[in-house]
Design an enzyme around this catalytic site. Structure first.
Site, PDB file in Angstrom:
ATOM      1  N   ASP A  33     -72.962  74.933  12.406  1.00  0.00           N
ATOM      2  CA  ASP A  33     -73.707  76.092  12.891  1.00  0.00           C
ATOM      3  C   ASP A  33     -72.708  77.084  13.480  1.00  0.00           C
ATOM      4  O   ASP A  33     -71.588  76.690  13.854  1.00  0.00           O
ATOM      5  CB  ASP A  33     -74.734  75.694  13.953  1.00  0.00           C
ATOM      6  CG  ASP A  33     -75.911  76.667  14.014  1.00  0.00           C
ATOM      7  OD1 ASP A  33     -75.692  77.823  14.436  1.00  0.00           O
ATOM      8  OD2 ASP A  33     -77.028  76.291  13.624  1.00  0.00           O
ATOM      9  N   ILE A  34     -73.111  78.352  13.606  1.00  0.00           N
ATOM     10  CA  ILE A  34     -72.266  79.317  14.300  1.00  0.00           C
ATOM     11  C   ILE A  34     -72.427  79.193  15.809  1.00  0.00           C
ATOM     12  O   ILE A  34     -71.601  79.678  16.572  1.00  0.00           O
ATOM     13  CB  ILE A  34     -72.575  80.763  13.866  1.00  0.00           C
ATOM     14  CG1 ILE A  34     -74.043  81.113  14.109  1.00  0.00           C
ATOM     15  CG2 ILE A  34     -72.205  80.979  12.402  1.00  0.00           C
ATOM     16  CD1 ILE A  34     -74.380  82.580  13.876  1.00  0.00           C
ATOM     17  N   ALA A  35     -73.502  78.538  16.237  1.00  0.00           N
ATOM     18  CA  ALA A  35     -73.767  78.350  17.661  1.00  0.00           C
ATOM     19  C   ALA A  35     -73.160  77.037  18.154  1.00  0.00           C
ATOM     20  O   ALA A  35     -72.934  76.103  17.382  1.00  0.00           O
ATOM     21  CB  ALA A  35     -75.271  78.346  17.913  1.00  0.00           C
ATOM     22  N   GLY A  73     -79.301  76.751   7.236  1.00  0.00           N
ATOM     23  CA  GLY A  73     -78.662  77.901   7.853  1.00  0.00           C
ATOM     24  C   GLY A  73     -79.173  79.224   7.318  1.00  0.00           C
ATOM     25  O   GLY A  73     -79.466  79.362   6.130  1.00  0.00           O
ATOM     26  N   GLY A  74     -79.260  80.212   8.203  1.00  0.00           N
ATOM     27  CA  GLY A  74     -79.694  81.545   7.806  1.00  0.00           C
ATOM     28  C   GLY A  74     -80.644  82.133   8.828  1.00  0.00           C
ATOM     29  O   GLY A  74     -81.038  81.476   9.794  1.00  0.00           O
ATOM     30  N   HIS A 114     -93.228  81.865   2.912  1.00  0.00           N
ATOM     31  CA  HIS A 114     -93.184  83.315   2.771  1.00  0.00           C
ATOM     32  C   HIS A 114     -92.590  83.765   1.437  1.00  0.00           C
ATOM     33  O   HIS A 114     -92.660  84.956   1.114  1.00  0.00           O
ATOM     34  CB  HIS A 114     -92.459  83.936   3.962  1.00  0.00           C
ATOM     35  CG  HIS A 114     -93.194  83.716   5.243  1.00  0.00           C
ATOM     36  ND1 HIS A 114     -94.413  84.307   5.509  1.00  0.00           N
ATOM     37  CD2 HIS A 114     -92.921  82.913   6.307  1.00  0.00           C
ATOM     38  CE1 HIS A 114     -94.850  83.902   6.695  1.00  0.00           C
ATOM     39  NE2 HIS A 114     -93.965  83.059   7.192  1.00  0.00           N
ATOM     40  N   TYR A 138     -87.275  88.563   4.029  1.00  0.00           N
ATOM     41  CA  TYR A 138     -87.042  87.136   4.278  1.00  0.00           C
ATOM     42  C   TYR A 138     -87.653  86.294   3.166  1.00  0.00           C
ATOM     43  O   TYR A 138     -87.025  85.369   2.640  1.00  0.00           O
ATOM     44  CB  TYR A 138     -87.646  86.758   5.636  1.00  0.00           C
ATOM     45  CG  TYR A 138     -87.673  85.271   5.914  1.00  0.00           C
ATOM     46  CD1 TYR A 138     -86.533  84.600   6.343  1.00  0.00           C
ATOM     47  CD2 TYR A 138     -88.859  84.540   5.754  1.00  0.00           C
ATOM     48  CE1 TYR A 138     -86.565  83.237   6.607  1.00  0.00           C
ATOM     49  CE2 TYR A 138     -88.893  83.183   6.013  1.00  0.00           C
ATOM     50  CZ  TYR A 138     -87.747  82.535   6.438  1.00  0.00           C
ATOM     51  OH  TYR A 138     -87.788  81.187   6.686  1.00  0.00           O
ATOM     52  N   LYS A 142     -85.972  83.639   0.216  1.00  0.00           N
ATOM     53  CA  LYS A 142     -86.362  82.267  -0.088  1.00  0.00           C
ATOM     54  C   LYS A 142     -86.703  82.099  -1.568  1.00  0.00           C
ATOM     55  O   LYS A 142     -86.475  81.029  -2.149  1.00  0.00           O
ATOM     56  CB  LYS A 142     -87.533  81.848   0.803  1.00  0.00           C
ATOM     57  CG  LYS A 142     -87.169  81.803   2.292  1.00  0.00           C
ATOM     58  CD  LYS A 142     -86.005  80.864   2.566  1.00  0.00           C
ATOM     59  CE  LYS A 142     -85.689  80.748   4.043  1.00  0.00           C
ATOM     60  NZ  LYS A 142     -84.599  79.787   4.333  1.00  0.00           N
TER      61      LYS A 142
END
Length: 272
Positions: A33-35, A73-74, A114, A138, A142
């Site tokens: 993750d980036i976090a 991720g995204g 979605h 979004y 997908k």
């Protein structure tokens, strides 16, 4: 033999649910993750990677030596087109290409309801391979994810499964989620069968629990071995008392309020 599973977006809500539930003594979870992420708990076998799904070199390194990838991720909601394109669409391509280059044979992609949000509920139960009718940028990302997965399965012989997730939360938050809810425990059950089903090829399955009010087919997921155990109906009285009746748009289209003017991103960006 110890299996190593790469999970992108591991610090997010669904990633956090899966981290706790997919852990096992014979499995190492490589969490990207980036976090920042919590360190390994006692007895937990994890490898923490801080990187972006948009970085090809980092993703290829992260895919080295893994048996499968779960790509979560995204951006998890609507964003301007440039952000959706970079992170959700290009990022998915980066992940699939990194997996291909490193010889990873199975990728499970976190899709979304979605992707077919403008499907009219009056048309009947939403099938497993319902043609894309995205409700937002979004949702377009997908649908693109599914197309990329199909390409990599057909051209390179990879097993690629897309899970069209409904609403994965601890509890349903509104009346619509009484139909779309995927409990965290059922999410783990579904992703487990996506990891273990023999030679699935390319699949698109609905990621929902066995809700009394569900709008979605579970045929393809059950064909893989998924046996959901939860039903949002146990929360129905509490949800209806707190949230009241749904927006009329939630009754017309599968995507609910995402089909409404508040998420008309093109008009908002252009100002007309």
């Amino acid at each position: 033999m110890t299996a190593r599973i790469l999970i992108t977006g591991a610090a997010g809500r669904v990633g956090t649910f899966l981290r706790a539930r997919l852990a096992s003594p014979d499995r190492v979870l490589r969490l990207l993750d980036i976090a920042e992420q919590p360190p390994a708990a006692d007895g937990e076998r994890v490898e923490l990677v801080r990187a972006s799904v948009t970085d090809p070199a980092a993703m290829e390194e992260a895919c080295a030596g893994v048996d499968a990838v779960i790509h979560l991720g995204g951006h998890s909601g609507e964003r301007p087109w440039a952000q959706i394109l970079e992170v959700n669409i290009d990022g998915t391509h980066t992940v699939l290409e990194a997996a291909r280059r490193q010889g990873v044979r199975r990728v499970v992609l976190a899709g979304s309801n979605h992707a077919v949000g403008f499907y009219e509920k009056s048309s009947g139960e939403a099938g497993d391979y319902l043609f894309p009718q995205p409700d937002t940028y979004y949702g377009v990302s997908k649908a693109a994810m599914e197309a990329l997965g199909s390409l990599y399965a057909s051209r390179y012989g990879m097993d690629v499964l897309t899970v069209r997730i409904g609403s994965c939360f601890e509890k349903p938050k509104d009346v619509r989620m009484l139909s779309t809810w995927l409990s965290p425990d059922d999410a783990a059950r579904l992703f487990e069968v996506c990891l273990s089903a023999p030679s699935p090829g390319f699949r698109v399955v609905w990621g929902v629990s066995d809700n009394t009010r569900r709008w979605f087919s579970l045929d393809e997921a059950r064909a893989l071995g998924y046996e959901p155990k939860d039903d949002a109906e146990v929360h129905a009285a509490e949800v209806i008392a707190a949230a009241g009746e749904p927006n009329p748009l939630a009754e017309e289209y599968l995507g609910g309020a995402w089909c409404g003017p508040n998420l008309d991103t093109a008009v908002r960006e252009a100002g007309r």
